[in-house]
Design an enzyme around this catalytic site. Structure first.
Site, short mmCIF file in Angstrom:
data_model
loop_
_atom_site.label_atom_id
_atom_site.label_comp_id
_atom_site.label_asym_id
_atom_site.label_seq_id
_atom_site.Cartn_x
_atom_site.Cartn_y
_atom_site.Cartn_z
N ASN A 27 5.44 -13.29 5.21
CA ASN A 27 5.69 -13.28 6.66
C ASN A 27 4.55 -13.97 7.40
O ASN A 27 4.78 -14.70 8.37
CB ASN A 27 5.90 -11.85 7.17
CG ASN A 27 7.32 -11.38 6.94
OD1 ASN A 27 8.25 -11.84 7.59
ND2 ASN A 27 7.48 -10.48 5.97
N MET A 103 0.69 -1.92 4.54
CA MET A 103 1.26 -0.67 4.07
C MET A 103 0.35 0.54 4.37
O MET A 103 0.09 1.37 3.52
CB MET A 103 1.57 -0.78 2.56
CG MET A 103 2.47 -1.95 2.22
SD MET A 103 3.92 -2.10 3.31
CE MET A 103 5.16 -1.33 2.29
N LEU A 106 -0.60 3.53 11.01
CA LEU A 106 -1.67 3.40 12.02
C LEU A 106 -1.86 4.73 12.74
O LEU A 106 -0.89 5.42 13.07
CB LEU A 106 -1.32 2.31 13.02
CG LEU A 106 -1.23 0.90 12.43
CD1 LEU A 106 -0.85 -0.11 13.50
CD2 LEU A 106 -2.54 0.48 11.75
N ASN A 120 5.50 -4.75 14.25
CA ASN A 120 5.66 -4.54 12.81
C ASN A 120 7.04 -5.03 12.43
O ASN A 120 7.92 -5.17 13.28
CB ASN A 120 5.49 -3.05 12.46
CG ASN A 120 5.30 -2.82 10.96
OD1 ASN A 120 5.19 -3.78 10.18
ND2 ASN A 120 5.28 -1.57 10.55
N HIS A 122 10.17 -4.23 9.52
CA HIS A 122 10.63 -3.28 8.50
C HIS A 122 11.90 -3.85 7.86
O HIS A 122 12.78 -4.35 8.58
CB HIS A 122 10.91 -1.92 9.15
CG HIS A 122 11.30 -0.89 8.16
ND1 HIS A 122 10.44 -0.44 7.17
CD2 HIS A 122 12.46 -0.21 7.97
CE1 HIS A 122 11.06 0.46 6.43
NE2 HIS A 122 12.29 0.62 6.89
N ASP A 158 8.17 3.62 11.65
CA ASP A 158 9.26 2.64 11.80
C ASP A 158 10.27 3.04 12.87
O ASP A 158 11.48 2.85 12.69
CB ASP A 158 9.98 2.43 10.44
CG ASP A 158 9.04 1.93 9.36
OD1 ASP A 158 8.10 1.17 9.70
OD2 ASP A 158 9.21 2.29 8.19
#
Ligand code: GAR
Length: 230
Positions: A27, A103, A106, A120, A122, A158
């Protein structure tokens, strides 16, 4: 709260990114490639990995980007590790933090320091299949579709406000690697796009919803039709 301002998008400077990784960094590579193609006005100020062996570090170094290791094991707590991250990101004058296969959860220390300025990605359609092994979770569940989600990071796992999603079909004979590869291809498309929306000042966060100004190019992106940035 809004991340948008009244500055016209053409006059906006490149957004200063700090990218957090733990592994391959494909990414990160997609973001670098989008910058090189002029599809994204951004400057990657620093790449930070919590793992010394992360191959993504080499991708950064090849491109002349500062690539540093801050090993979480060296710190007594999640908060202490996050304080070191914050110090390094600030030292590199980072405006927007990009978690790209990072991974580590936070802590409030990071989230407060970069409130509404941490993205982020997912590998599932949030809020489905949070946490680890999202692709295997989708296969085990028997989902017909999965995908990927770019979101603003909050204290939860997430579950932050969704910025962009892409849908990927799950095939009858899929295995985790095949589904992960199909999802990865979509991640590489939508992550640079989400950052571009931020850089252009087109994202507005109201409550837990992200609104996109001038959403005309968003329809094709959301429906997986248009593989390129507009
Ligand atoms: C990506 O598939 C990303 O969605 C996932 O890690 C992979 C990193 O790939 N992240 C998570 O699962 C976070 N919950 P990359 O290192 O090649 O970019």
């Amino acid at each position: 709260m809004t991340t948008a301002s009244t500055t016209p998008s053409t006059a906006r400077p490149p957004v200063k990114l700090g990218v957090l990784i733990s592994g391959e960094g494909t990414n990160l590579q997609a973001i670098i490639d989008a910058i090189d193609r002029d599809d994204l006005k951004a400057d990657v100020r620093v790449v930070i990995s919590n793992k010394r062996t992360a191959p993504g570090l080499e991708r950064a170094r090849r491109r002349g980007i500062a690539a540093i290791v801050i090993e979480h094991r060296a710190f007594p707590s999640r908060e202490a590790f996050d304080s070191a991250l914050v110090a390094s990101l600030r030292h590199h004058d980072v405006e927007l933090v990009i978690c790209a296969g990072f991974m580590r959860l936070l802590s409030p220390v990071m989230i407060a320091a970069f409130r509404d300025r941490i993205m982020n990605i997912h590998p599932a359609l949030c809020p489905a299949f949070p946490g680890l092994d999202a692709q295997q979770q989708a296969l085990d569940y028997g989902a017909r579709f999965s995908g990927c989600t770019v979101f603003f990071v909050t204290e939860g796992v997430d579950d932050g406000p969704v910025i962009v999603q892409a849908v990927v079909p799950v095939h009858q004979d899929d295995n985790e690697a095949a589904l992960a590869a199909r999802i990865h291809a979509e991640e590489h498309r939508i992550y640079p796009f989400a950052i571009r929306l931020y850089q252009e000042g087109r994202l507005e966060l109201r409550g837990r919803k992200v609104y996109i100004r001038d959403a005309s190019p968003i329809g094709p992106i959301a429906n997986n039709v248009n593989p390129r940035l507009p």
